[in-house]
Design an enzyme around this catalytic site. Structure first.
Site, mmCIF file in Angstrom:
data_model
loop_
_atom_site.group_PDB
_atom_site.id
_atom_site.type_symbol
_atom_site.label_atom_id
_atom_site.label_comp_id
_atom_site.label_asym_id
_atom_site.label_seq_id
_atom_site.Cartn_x
_atom_site.Cartn_y
_atom_site.Cartn_z
ATOM 1 N N GLN A 124 0.836 -1.209 0.000
ATOM 2 C CA GLN A 124 0.000 0.000 0.000
ATOM 3 C C GLN A 124 0.859 1.243 0.000
ATOM 4 O O GLN A 124 1.725 1.384 0.859
ATOM 5 C CB GLN A 124 -0.824 0.088 1.279
ATOM 6 C CG GLN A 124 -1.722 -1.050 1.571
ATOM 7 C CD GLN A 124 -2.637 -0.669 2.735
ATOM 8 O OE1 GLN A 124 -3.625 0.021 2.552
ATOM 9 N NE2 GLN A 124 -2.311 -1.124 3.922
ATOM 10 N N GLY A 125 0.574 2.171 -0.879
ATOM 11 C CA GLY A 125 1.330 3.426 -0.949
ATOM 12 C C GLY A 125 0.464 4.627 -0.621
ATOM 13 O O GLY A 125 0.033 5.349 -1.518
ATOM 14 N N SER A 127 1.018 6.576 2.862
ATOM 15 C CA SER A 127 1.787 7.509 3.690
ATOM 16 C C SER A 127 2.959 8.111 2.952
ATOM 17 O O SER A 127 3.649 7.434 2.167
ATOM 18 C CB SER A 127 2.327 6.791 4.929
ATOM 19 O OG SER A 127 1.288 6.146 5.608
ATOM 20 N N GLU A 244 -9.595 -2.052 5.378
ATOM 21 C CA GLU A 244 -8.489 -2.326 6.296
ATOM 22 C C GLU A 244 -8.942 -2.184 7.747
ATOM 23 O O GLU A 244 -8.524 -2.930 8.615
ATOM 24 C CB GLU A 244 -7.321 -1.376 6.022
ATOM 25 C CG GLU A 244 -6.121 -1.687 6.912
ATOM 26 C CD GLU A 244 -4.866 -0.925 6.542
ATOM 27 O OE1 GLU A 244 -4.998 0.149 5.932
ATOM 28 O OE2 GLU A 244 -3.772 -1.394 6.886
ATOM 29 N N ASN A 381 -5.807 5.639 16.075
ATOM 30 C CA ASN A 381 -7.068 5.604 16.817
ATOM 31 C C ASN A 381 -7.574 7.002 17.162
ATOM 32 O O ASN A 381 -8.779 7.203 17.320
ATOM 33 C CB ASN A 381 -6.905 4.746 18.070
ATOM 34 C CG ASN A 381 -6.940 3.267 17.725
ATOM 35 O OD1 ASN A 381 -6.917 2.901 16.538
ATOM 36 N ND2 ASN A 381 -6.994 2.412 18.722
ATOM 37 N N GLU A 382 -6.648 7.977 17.276
ATOM 38 C CA GLU A 382 -7.119 9.356 17.527
ATOM 39 C C GLU A 382 -7.969 9.816 16.334
ATOM 40 O O GLU A 382 -9.044 10.395 16.511
ATOM 41 C CB GLU A 382 -5.927 10.319 17.708
ATOM 42 C CG GLU A 382 -5.129 10.123 18.985
ATOM 43 C CD GLU A 382 -4.144 8.970 18.902
ATOM 44 O OE1 GLU A 382 -3.951 8.404 17.795
ATOM 45 O OE2 GLU A 382 -3.559 8.614 19.940
HETATM 46 C C1 LIG Z 1 2.925 -1.430 11.435
HETATM 47 C C2 LIG Z 1 2.611 -0.310 10.492
HETATM 48 C C3 LIG Z 1 2.377 -0.596 9.160
HETATM 49 C C4 LIG Z 1 2.105 0.441 8.259
HETATM 50 N N1 LIG Z 1 1.945 0.098 6.944
HETATM 51 C C5 LIG Z 1 1.703 1.082 6.050
HETATM 52 C C6 LIG Z 1 1.566 0.756 4.659
HETATM 53 O O1 LIG Z 1 1.664 -0.411 4.263
HETATM 54 N N2 LIG Z 1 1.336 1.755 3.785
HETATM 55 C C7 LIG Z 1 1.219 3.056 4.197
HETATM 56 O O2 LIG Z 1 0.969 3.911 3.353
HETATM 57 N N3 LIG Z 1 1.367 3.409 5.510
HETATM 58 C C8 LIG Z 1 1.612 2.448 6.432
HETATM 59 N N4 LIG Z 1 1.774 2.775 7.767
HETATM 60 C C9 LIG Z 1 1.754 4.189 8.164
HETATM 61 C C10 LIG Z 1 0.503 4.583 8.935
HETATM 62 O O3 LIG Z 1 -0.619 4.608 8.090
HETATM 63 C C11 LIG Z 1 0.782 5.959 9.574
HETATM 64 O O4 LIG Z 1 1.813 5.772 10.527
HETATM 65 C C12 LIG Z 1 -0.439 6.546 10.261
HETATM 66 O O5 LIG Z 1 -1.435 6.876 9.322
HETATM 67 C C13 LIG Z 1 -0.082 7.809 11.078
HETATM 68 O O6 LIG Z 1 0.610 8.722 10.295
HETATM 69 P P1 LIG Z 1 2.008 9.329 10.791
HETATM 70 O O7 LIG Z 1 2.905 8.199 11.198
HETATM 71 O O8 LIG Z 1 2.476 10.270 9.748
HETATM 72 O O9 LIG Z 1 1.674 10.132 12.140
HETATM 73 P P2 LIG Z 1 1.063 11.584 12.234
HETATM 74 O O10 LIG Z 1 -0.030 11.761 11.261
HETATM 75 O O11 LIG Z 1 2.189 12.555 12.236
HETATM 76 O O12 LIG Z 1 0.397 11.538 13.687
HETATM 77 C C14 LIG Z 1 1.168 11.655 14.895
HETATM 78 C C15 LIG Z 1 0.172 11.664 16.072
HETATM 79 O O13 LIG Z 1 -0.700 12.826 15.986
HETATM 80 C C16 LIG Z 1 -2.062 12.398 16.015
HETATM 81 N N5 LIG Z 1 -2.899 13.246 15.162
HETATM 82 C C17 LIG Z 1 -2.575 13.682 13.904
HETATM 83 N N6 LIG Z 1 -3.607 14.416 13.399
HETATM 84 C C18 LIG Z 1 -4.594 14.428 14.355
HETATM 85 C C19 LIG Z 1 -5.910 14.984 14.433
HETATM 86 N N7 LIG Z 1 -6.428 15.689 13.415
HETATM 87 N N8 LIG Z 1 -6.638 14.794 15.567
HETATM 88 C C20 LIG Z 1 -6.130 14.068 16.610
HETATM 89 N N9 LIG Z 1 -4.882 13.501 16.589
HETATM 90 C C21 LIG Z 1 -4.129 13.670 15.486
HETATM 91 C C22 LIG Z 1 -2.030 10.970 15.474
HETATM 92 O O14 LIG Z 1 -3.172 10.256 15.888
HETATM 93 C C23 LIG Z 1 -0.741 10.432 16.074
HETATM 94 O O15 LIG Z 1 -0.946 10.013 17.407
HETATM 95 C C24 LIG Z 1 2.047 1.778 8.697
HETATM 96 C C25 LIG Z 1 2.267 2.081 10.055
HETATM 97 C C26 LIG Z 1 2.567 1.055 10.945
HETATM 98 C C27 LIG Z 1 2.812 1.405 12.389
#
Ligand SMILES: Cc1cc2nc3c(=O)[nH]c(=O)nc-3n(C[C@H](O)[C@H](O)[C@H](O)COP(=O)(O)OP(=O)(O)OC[C@H]3O[C@@H](n4cnc5c(N)ncnc54)[C@H](O)[C@@H]3O)c2cc1C
Length: 398
Positions: A124-125, A127, A244, A381-382
């Protein structure tokens, strides 16, 4: 909702159980390592050859045309038998439902059978370095190439699970930089062996190499690799992410099997404690016994909620934002269940992998480490709580 399965469904269960008991491989290395991934693909091919790979798909694409109920039964039996997590899951559980909904006939014929047979392996692409929770903030772009009949993509994706081992990626790319944030994006399917693609593995905290960063430098993608309408990718992507969070990727069989294993672990540790083994003393703690029972009850509650969801789907009521609710529930249940297992094991929880004294091969610690990522992946979850507040409870945006 009728909680009794029919005779035909019970016969389906018996057939699945017999085949799985005779064929499930045990003790495979993690599918998030190169060596383990290849062995998991062998298992996937065996499932396909016996037509257990995608039971609910039509036969023409490699399935059995099973109902949603039979699919749930198969999932229960799959995890009950201790079978490994599906390394084809991004394709068969996430992309495939989206192709069934939005794909052309040509895309269905081209991609579904190869996905079911584990010949095409999908990642999946979504992030990007500055766009995780804020998916609408993606910057990777696709520029129209009329002469070649397709798109030229540039940019970077990150946290791509098993990206280093897969040969296809699906994801969103910005095709209209002038459009509003949620518009002007297109859902593309990209072969990872195309010119201009660079995949770099990223190590995980638990030592596995399961993640990748994927870079695109003027990568050509033909028009027939657009899923859905150009510039309308957001709606298509929401179908994939809903799969998902909800039903297809996290069927209750997985958590019910883990809860059953936890009860079994508690019994074994209690027997050891009763025999005076000081290493198992934690099993005598009544509060821990309650935690074990609560995990089992939670897994069963998730199973019943899923049966209610399936009843709704079968009767024509889509899950919608309820998948955010279930996502919070299964991810928190998984963490609690594994925390309870580690508490039962006490200091021996830290013995893993090749330690001869590791209980169940160290699987509980490995499972715990992975469970910690559940509240993050598939949308944190947030963010899911925001969705539930606004779209399920109808609360105002803050
Ligand atoms: C095991 C694992 C597998 C993954 N596999 C994939 C994959 O295959 N393909 C892919 O594309 N991505 C993948 N991801 C990435 C995942 O989708 C992102 O980590 C996730 O969406 C959070 O984005 P971020 O890491 O940029 O955190 P951020 O978006 O920077 O968030 C950081 C914190 O701020 C909180 N936050 C941000 N905005 C808000 C808001 N508006 N209100 C309240 N809280 C907020 C978040 O909840 C989090 O706690 C994977 C992640 C993990 C851990």
């Amino acid at each position: 909702m009728d909680l009794n399965f029919t005779d035909a469904e019970e016969a389906f269960r018996a057939e699945a159980r017999a085949w799985l008991e005779a064929n499930v491989p045990h003790g495979l290395p993690s599918g998030d390592t190169r060596e383990g991934f290849d062995l998991h693909v062998e298992w996937e091919k065996k499932l396909f050859d016996a037509r257990w790979s995608v039971v609910s798909w039509p036969e023409e694409y490699g399935g059995r045309g099973a109902t949603l109920w039979e699919w749930l039964i198969f999932e229960e039996e799959y995890y009950r038998a201790g079978a490994p997590q599906r390394v084809t899951q991004n394709g068969i559980f996430l992309l495939a439902p989206t192709i069934f909904e939005f794909g052309t006939d040509a895309q269905k014929s081209r991609f579904l059978p190869a996905m079911a047979a584990a010949d095409d392996l999908w990642c999946q692409g979504w992030s990007e370095p500055d766009a995780g929770s804020d998916l609408a903030g993606i910057k990777s772009r696709a520029v129209r190439d009329d002469a070649a009949g397709g798109w030229r993509i540039s940019g970077q994706k990150t946290w791509t699970t098993r990206g280093a081992f897969c040969n296809w990626l699906f994801g969103l790319f910005r095709t209209d930089p002038e459009a509003e944030r949620h518009k002007g994006m297109t859902y593309l399917m990209v072969p990872l062996d195309a010119d201009g693609v660079t995949v770099r593995g990223v190590g995980r905290l638990d030592g596995d190499e399961g993640f990748a960063e994927v870079f695109f430098d003027d990568v050509f993608v033909a028009d027939d690799l657009v899923l859905g309408e150009v510039d309308q990718g957001w709606g298509v992507a929401m179908a994939t992410t809903s799969s998902e969070r909800g039903l297809t990727l996290r069927s209750p069989g997985r958590f019910c099997a883990a809860a059953d294993r936890l009860v079994d672990l508690w019994k074994r540790r209690s027997a050891l404690a009763a025999s005076g083994d000081p290493a198992a003393v934690a099993a005598g703690d009544p509060a821990l016994r309650e935690d074990v029972a609560q995990s089992w009850i939670d897994a069963e509650a998730y199973r019943l909620a899923t049966l209610a969801d399936v009843t709704g789907i079968v009767e024509g009521r889509p899950q919608g934002a309820r998948s955010s609710l279930t996502k919070i529930f299964w991810s928190e249940l998984d963490v609690r269940l594994h925390e309870t297992a580690l508490a039962l094991l006490g200091p021996s929880a830290e013995l893993v992998d090749d330690s001869p004294s590791a209980v169940d091969g160290g699987a509980w610690m490995k499972g715990y480490q992975f469970s910690l990522s559940g509240p993050i992946y598939a949308g944190t979850n947030e963010i899911q709580r925001n969705v539930v507040a606004e779209r399920v409870l109808g609360l105002p945006r803050k």
